[in-house]
Write a protein that holds these residues in place. Structure first.
Motif, PDB file in Angstrom:
ATOM      1  N   GLU A 120       9.656 -25.074 -10.551  1.00  0.00           N
ATOM      2  CA  GLU A 120       9.471 -23.724 -10.585  1.00  0.00           C
ATOM      3  C   GLU A 120      10.510 -22.810 -10.943  1.00  0.00           C
ATOM      4  OE1 GLU A 120       9.974 -24.705  -6.057  1.00  0.00           O
ATOM      5  OE2 GLU A 120       9.462 -25.867  -7.969  1.00  0.00           O
ATOM      6  N   PHE A 161       5.564 -25.597 -15.095  1.00  0.00           N
ATOM      7  CA  PHE A 161       5.342 -24.805 -13.674  1.00  0.00           C
ATOM      8  C   PHE A 161       6.157 -23.935 -13.442  1.00  0.00           C
ATOM      9  CE2 PHE A 161       4.215 -29.566 -13.460  1.00  0.00           C
ATOM     10  CZ  PHE A 161       2.612 -29.350 -13.581  1.00  0.00           C
ATOM     11  N   ARG A 216       5.689 -20.991 -10.536  1.00  0.00           N
ATOM     12  CA  ARG A 216       4.597 -21.240  -9.350  1.00  0.00           C
ATOM     13  C   ARG A 216       5.154 -20.904  -8.138  1.00  0.00           C
ATOM     14  NH1 ARG A 216       0.539 -26.209 -10.787  1.00  0.00           N
ATOM     15  NH2 ARG A 216      -0.171 -25.035 -12.578  1.00  0.00           N
ATOM     16  N   TYR A 259       4.389 -21.783  -4.085  1.00  0.00           N
ATOM     17  CA  TYR A 259       3.757 -22.910  -3.219  1.00  0.00           C
ATOM     18  C   TYR A 259       3.423 -22.240  -1.543  1.00  0.00           C
ATOM     19  CZ  TYR A 259       5.196 -25.721  -7.090  1.00  0.00           C
ATOM     20  OH  TYR A 259       5.266 -26.407  -8.354  1.00  0.00           O
ATOM     21  N   TRP A 263       2.069 -30.436  -4.519  1.00  0.00           N
ATOM     22  CA  TRP A 263       1.650 -30.908  -5.876  1.00  0.00           C
ATOM     23  C   TRP A 263       0.906 -30.223  -6.657  1.00  0.00           C
ATOM     24  CZ3 TRP A 263       2.996 -36.019  -6.321  1.00  0.00           C
ATOM     25  CH2 TRP A 263       3.189 -36.737  -5.372  1.00  0.00           C
ATOM     26  N   ASP A 264       1.330 -30.482  -7.975  1.00  0.00           N
ATOM     27  CA  ASP A 264       0.952 -29.418  -9.140  1.00  0.00           C
ATOM     28  C   ASP A 264      -0.326 -30.119  -9.739  1.00  0.00           C
ATOM     29  OD1 ASP A 264       3.010 -27.277  -8.920  1.00  0.00           O
ATOM     30  OD2 ASP A 264       4.430 -28.999  -9.509  1.00  0.00           O
ATOM     31  N   GLU A 265      -1.221 -29.189 -10.059  1.00  0.00           N
ATOM     32  CA  GLU A 265      -2.468 -29.376 -10.743  1.00  0.00           C
ATOM     33  C   GLU A 265      -2.123 -29.210 -12.199  1.00  0.00           C
ATOM     34  OE1 GLU A 265      -5.228 -26.910 -11.618  1.00  0.00           O
ATOM     35  OE2 GLU A 265      -4.267 -25.101 -10.682  1.00  0.00           O
ATOM     36  N   TYR A 302      -2.750 -35.419  -9.624  1.00  0.00           N
ATOM     37  CA  TYR A 302      -1.947 -34.418  -9.547  1.00  0.00           C
ATOM     38  C   TYR A 302      -0.291 -35.024  -9.704  1.00  0.00           C
ATOM     39  CZ  TYR A 302      -5.814 -31.994  -7.730  1.00  0.00           C
ATOM     40  OH  TYR A 302      -7.158 -31.383  -7.435  1.00  0.00           O
ATOM     41  N   LYS A 336       4.170 -34.135  -9.692  1.00  0.00           N
ATOM     42  CA  LYS A 336       5.140 -33.407  -9.274  1.00  0.00           C
ATOM     43  C   LYS A 336       6.609 -33.682 -10.210  1.00  0.00           C
ATOM     44  CE  LYS A 336       7.195 -29.999  -6.501  1.00  0.00           C
ATOM     45  NZ  LYS A 336       6.274 -28.906  -6.407  1.00  0.00           N
TER      46      LYS A 336
END
Length: 193
Positions: free
Chosen positions: A17, A24, A27, A29, A47-49, A56, A58
């Motif tokens: 991030e 990402f 982002r 969280y 976890w990232d979509e 998912y 990371k």
């Protein structure tokens, strides 16, 4: 599954991030807002979509000077129904390749099932990175996942197998993980090109 967090041991060295080259970047969280899920099971919000319905990831560590990324995955990888590799390729790896990444280490212990489909996106991915000696290695894959990968002929594009499942990666520094996997690839162990 809601209490399974991505590996956090390298967060003092790298956070996707905060990396303006990462898909990402920027982002935020929540520690309390559980919105992502695999079927009826909620996932930890770290976890990232990336567009897949049941898979998912990371981005744990990226070294642009050494051209590698270490990714941890969780969920069900389903190319047969959801074409997850297309989402992974278009929404994640394309940007990294554009920023010089050519070595992909994917930690698979959280991938509970794999359902194969077409291999076009894998072929495209490998073609884009192997010109510069790149590769894609899967660590800690479950046996039934490796069986399906092989049935789908992904052993032509991805490096995986017992030798990649015996690496104790969590206590290591990311540089050591890369060196270990690179050593396996240089010795021709499950070489994909």
């Amino acid at each position: 599954m809601h209490d399974i967090e991505p590996h956090f041991g390298w967060r003092e060295k790298y956070r996707a991030e905060n990396d303006n080259y990462s898909p990402f970047y920027g982002r935020e969280y929540s520690e309390f807002g559980y919105t992502n899920k695999v079927y009826n099971y909620l996932l930890h919000p770290q976890w990232d979509e990336f567009g897949a319905e049941t898979l998912y990831l990371k981005q744990l560590f990226t070294d642009y000077d050494e051209h590698y990324v270490i990714i941890e995955m969780i969920g069900e990888w389903n190319d047969a129904v959801h074409n997850d590799v297309m989402h992974l390729k278009r929404e994640f790896t394309d940007q990294l390749i554009g920023n010089g990444i050519r070595y992909f280490i994917i930690i698979m212990e959280g991938v509970l099932n794999f359902h194969g489909g077409d291999t076009d996106y894998y072929e495209e991915w490998v073609e884009e990175i192997t010109e510069d000696g790149g590769w894609i290695a899967l660590l800690n894959s479950h046996d039934h996942v490796m069986d399906e990968l092989t049935q789908t002929r992904l052993d032509n594009y991805l490096a995986y197998g017992e030798q990649f499942n015996n690496l104790a990666w969590r206590p290591q520094k990311p540089e050591r993980i890369f060196e270990a996997v690179e050593g396996l690839m240089q010795t021709g162990t499950r070489r994909v090109y």
